[in-house]
Design an enzyme around this catalytic site. Structure first.
Site, PDB file in Angstrom:
ATOM      1  N   GLU A 218     -10.792   7.881  12.229  1.00 41.22           N
ATOM      2  CA  GLU A 218     -12.188   7.417  12.112  1.00 41.22           C
ATOM      3  C   GLU A 218     -12.719   6.868  13.435  1.00 41.22           C
ATOM      4  O   GLU A 218     -13.923   6.708  13.589  1.00 41.22           O
ATOM      5  CB  GLU A 218     -12.309   6.370  11.011  1.00 41.22           C
ATOM      6  CG  GLU A 218     -12.300   6.950   9.609  1.00 41.22           C
ATOM      7  CD  GLU A 218     -13.585   7.721   9.262  1.00 41.22           C
ATOM      8  OE1 GLU A 218     -14.667   7.234   9.587  1.00 41.22           O
ATOM      9  OE2 GLU A 218     -13.472   8.806   8.674  1.00 41.22           O
TER      10      GLU A 218
ATOM     11  N   SER B 127      -6.771   4.998  13.441  1.00 39.78           N
ATOM     12  CA  SER B 127      -7.272   5.996  12.487  1.00 39.78           C
ATOM     13  C   SER B 127      -8.109   7.056  13.186  1.00 39.78           C
ATOM     14  O   SER B 127      -8.782   6.778  14.191  1.00 39.78           O
ATOM     15  CB  SER B 127      -8.140   5.260  11.465  1.00 39.78           C
ATOM     16  OG  SER B 127      -9.010   6.161  10.817  1.00 39.78           O
TER      17      SER B 127
ATOM     18  N   TYR C 219     -15.914   0.606   9.478  1.00 32.67           N
ATOM     19  CA  TYR C 219     -14.448   0.679   9.522  1.00 32.67           C
ATOM     20  C   TYR C 219     -13.992   1.337  10.829  1.00 32.67           C
ATOM     21  O   TYR C 219     -13.087   0.846  11.510  1.00 32.67           O
ATOM     22  CB  TYR C 219     -13.959   1.476   8.303  1.00 32.67           C
ATOM     23  CG  TYR C 219     -12.506   1.866   8.349  1.00 32.67           C
ATOM     24  CD1 TYR C 219     -11.508   0.976   7.990  1.00 32.67           C
ATOM     25  CD2 TYR C 219     -12.125   3.152   8.758  1.00 32.67           C
ATOM     26  CE1 TYR C 219     -10.167   1.337   8.031  1.00 32.67           C
ATOM     27  CE2 TYR C 219     -10.790   3.523   8.795  1.00 32.67           C
ATOM     28  CZ  TYR C 219      -9.820   2.610   8.430  1.00 32.67           C
ATOM     29  OH  TYR C 219      -8.501   2.987   8.487  1.00 32.67           O
TER      30      TYR C 219
ATOM     31  N   GLY D 242       0.819  -1.213   0.000  1.00 35.29           N
ATOM     32  CA  GLY D 242       0.000   0.000   0.000  1.00 35.29           C
ATOM     33  C   GLY D 242       0.855   1.266   0.000  1.00 35.29           C
ATOM     34  O   GLY D 242       2.087   1.201   0.019  1.00 35.29           O
TER      35      GLY D 242
HETATM   36  N1  GDD Z   1     -13.490   8.284  -1.745  1.00 36.29           N
HETATM   37  C1  GDD Z   1     -14.253   9.319  -2.108  1.00 36.29           C
HETATM   38  N2  GDD Z   1     -14.697   9.404  -3.416  1.00 36.29           N
HETATM   39  N3  GDD Z   1     -14.552  10.270  -1.203  1.00 36.29           N
HETATM   40  C2  GDD Z   1     -15.300  11.338  -1.592  1.00 36.29           C
HETATM   41  C3  GDD Z   1     -15.754  11.473  -2.901  1.00 36.29           C
HETATM   42  C4  GDD Z   1     -15.451  10.467  -3.869  1.00 36.29           C
HETATM   43  O1  GDD Z   1     -15.830  10.521  -5.016  1.00 36.29           O
HETATM   44  N4  GDD Z   1     -16.444  12.650  -2.986  1.00 36.29           N
HETATM   45  C5  GDD Z   1     -16.409  13.207  -1.764  1.00 36.29           C
HETATM   46  N5  GDD Z   1     -15.722  12.417  -0.913  1.00 36.29           N
HETATM   47  C6  GDD Z   1     -15.499  12.688   0.518  1.00 36.29           C
HETATM   48  C7  GDD Z   1     -15.874  11.516   1.430  1.00 36.29           C
HETATM   49  O2  GDD Z   1     -17.273  11.480   1.646  1.00 36.29           O
HETATM   50  C8  GDD Z   1     -15.084  11.890   2.676  1.00 36.29           C
HETATM   51  O3  GDD Z   1     -15.825  12.812   3.449  1.00 36.29           O
HETATM   52  C9  GDD Z   1     -13.836  12.600   2.128  1.00 36.29           C
HETATM   53  O4  GDD Z   1     -14.121  12.886   0.753  1.00 36.29           O
HETATM   54  C10 GDD Z   1     -12.559  11.783   2.234  1.00 36.29           C
HETATM   55  O5  GDD Z   1     -12.805  10.509   1.723  1.00 36.29           O
HETATM   56  P1  GDD Z   1     -11.618   9.453   1.477  1.00 36.29           P
HETATM   57  O6  GDD Z   1     -10.521  10.057   0.665  1.00 36.29           O
HETATM   58  O7  GDD Z   1     -12.245   8.204   0.949  1.00 36.29           O
HETATM   59  O8  GDD Z   1     -10.969   9.224   2.935  1.00 36.29           O
HETATM   60  P2  GDD Z   1     -11.637   8.962   4.373  1.00 36.29           P
HETATM   61  O9  GDD Z   1     -11.515  10.235   5.173  1.00 36.29           O
HETATM   62  O10 GDD Z   1     -12.985   8.387   4.266  1.00 36.29           O
HETATM   63  O11 GDD Z   1     -10.677   7.842   4.982  1.00 36.29           O
HETATM   64  C11 GDD Z   1      -9.265   7.869   4.848  1.00 36.29           C
HETATM   65  O12 GDD Z   1      -8.655   8.475   5.961  1.00 36.29           O
HETATM   66  C12 GDD Z   1      -8.823   7.802   7.204  1.00 36.29           C
HETATM   67  C13 GDD Z   1      -8.117   8.595   8.295  1.00 36.29           C
HETATM   68  O13 GDD Z   1      -6.758   8.612   8.110  1.00 36.29           O
HETATM   69  C14 GDD Z   1      -8.812   6.426   4.683  1.00 36.29           C
HETATM   70  O14 GDD Z   1      -7.446   6.419   4.346  1.00 36.29           O
HETATM   71  C15 GDD Z   1      -9.004   5.643   5.970  1.00 36.29           C
HETATM   72  O15 GDD Z   1      -8.448   4.333   5.820  1.00 36.29           O
HETATM   73  C16 GDD Z   1      -8.267   6.378   7.079  1.00 36.29           C
HETATM   74  O16 GDD Z   1      -8.388   5.667   8.289  1.00 36.29           O
END
Ligand code: GDD
Length: 334
Positions: free
Chosen positions: A136, A134, A158, A15
């Site tokens: 989260e 995390s 998660y 990863g």
């Molecule tokens: N993935 C995704 N795709 N997210 C979107 C989109 C889209 O098209 N549009 C808006 N978002 C918003 C999500 O709803 C969320 O609020 C934010 O963008 C970030 O989404 P992600 O990049 O998927 O990350 P995450 O915050 O849910 O989770 C990540 O960070 C956590 C904390 O470090 C992941 O890496 C987790 O594994 C990690 O624990």
């Protein structure tokens, strides 16, 4: 122990974080063992450059087939490798997806950590254990910014699995004296981020639109805010945690938040295109619930381990968009 006698075992080595951590540990003269799942595709793009380096691969860098659900194999890998440090990074890590596949997410993020804690506890020589927790776990956080003492209130399967594993790590530290650290990491990004996480999706989409390969970029909630840092800084934090005299939990964050919309605006500005023309909204990317206000207070790791994040938000966006433009150029030249 001298640094060159250190052997690290990394789960999730293929990863984003696993690949940067491997590079860091090899630089520090570690022997690095990575656990990989058997797949039909032998190419693991983020660590392929290391696997092809004959001076490293098979000398100080090794890959082992294993699976988080297979305790027998995990124990065998431990017996053969005898790691002095374990970095447990593997598992389904997409929050949105965890609503669709909650059982396997909880199995990987929760139960597998317990399995590894049990194996670490049984080792004849002490193992230093890093658990990838995390932000989260905080979900609908009761305070802003969050600290190591903020109560856990996860809002996704998660997040629940990570909260379970984080608390278990604490229990094993207190009950058995195991050297185990929870790195409570906020979002951390880079050109090696998986393509279905929002920053990489935006950077890739912007580059493809700029080069005429796509006509739009379809996203979910643009108003979500996150505390986004650089992955390279965050793997350094993982390593620092395991070098300290005592095991503990640390928040790793920038303390600054930006919205998805701000990321979009900054990314389109780099290629000089109006974002409103290209970005489409699709509610199917929305999650059933979103964490309220995730922003971390990294005072403790700054003070105790002298860690600090580098770079700024605009630099991060630029680095990611430029990497995507460069990748398109390389591909079109082939
Ligand atoms: N993935 C995704 N795709 N997210 C979107 C989109 C889209 O098209 N549009 C808006 N978002 C918003 C999500 O709803 C969320 O609020 C934010 O963008 C970030 O989404 P992600 O990049 O998927 O990350 P995450 O915050 O849910 O989770 C990540 O960070 C956590 C904390 O470090 C992941 O890496 C987790 O594994 C990690 O624990």
């Amino acid at each position: 122990m001298k640094e060159n006698e250190k052997a690290a075992l990394i789960t999730g080595i293929g990863g984003q974080d696993g690949s940067y951590l491997t590079e860091l540990l090899l630089e520090k003269n570690y022997t690095v063992h990575g656990m990989v799942r058997r797949t039909s595709n032998l190419l693991r793009s983020r660590i392929e450059h290391l696997r092809r380096d004959e001076k490293i691969y098979g000398q100080r860098f090794f890959l082992h087939y294993g699976d988080l659900s297979d305790g027998t194999t995990l124990r065998r890998i431990f017996r053969n490798v005898r790691p002095t440090e374990l970095y447990h990074l593997a598992g389904q890590s997409h929050v949105g997806l965890s609503f669709e596949i909650p059982e396997s997410t909880c199995e990987e993020a929760g139960m597998a950590t317990l399995r590894l804690l049990e194996i670490a506890r049984d080792q004849p020589a002490p193992v230093r254990f890093y658990h990838a927790s995390s932000s989260e776990i905080f979900g609908n956080a009761t305070e802003t910014p969050q600290t190591e003492k903020t109560p856990m209130l996860p809002t996704s399967p998660y997040g629940c699995a990570k909260a379970f594993a984080t608390q278990l790590a604490r229990v094993y530290r207190q009950s058995y004296g195991l050297f185990v650290c929870n790195g409570i990491l906020y979002n951390h990004e880079s050109p090696r981020r998986g393509e279905n996480f929002v920053t990489r999706k935006i950077a890739r989409g912007v580059a493809r639109i700029a080069r005429g390969l796509d006509v739009d970029l379809v996203l979910g909630n643009l108003e979500s805010r996150r505390d986004w840092g650089r992955a390279q800084d965050y793997v350094r934090a993982m390593w620092l945690m395991l070098q300290h005299k005592a095991a503990d939990d640390y928040i790793v964050a920038t303390g600054e938040t930006h919205s998805v919309r701000e990321f979009v605006e900054a990314a389109f500005a780099i290629v000089d295109l109006p974002w409103e023309k290209y970005v489409k909204r699709d509610p199917s990317f929305d999650r059933p619930t979103e964490p309220a206000n995730l922003v971390g207070c990294a005072d403790k790791i700054r003070r105790v381990l002298e860690w600090k994040p580098t770079g700024t938000f605009p630099q991060l966006v630029r680095e990611m968009v430029e990497a995507e433009l460069a990748a398109i150029e390389i591909k079109s030249g082939q």
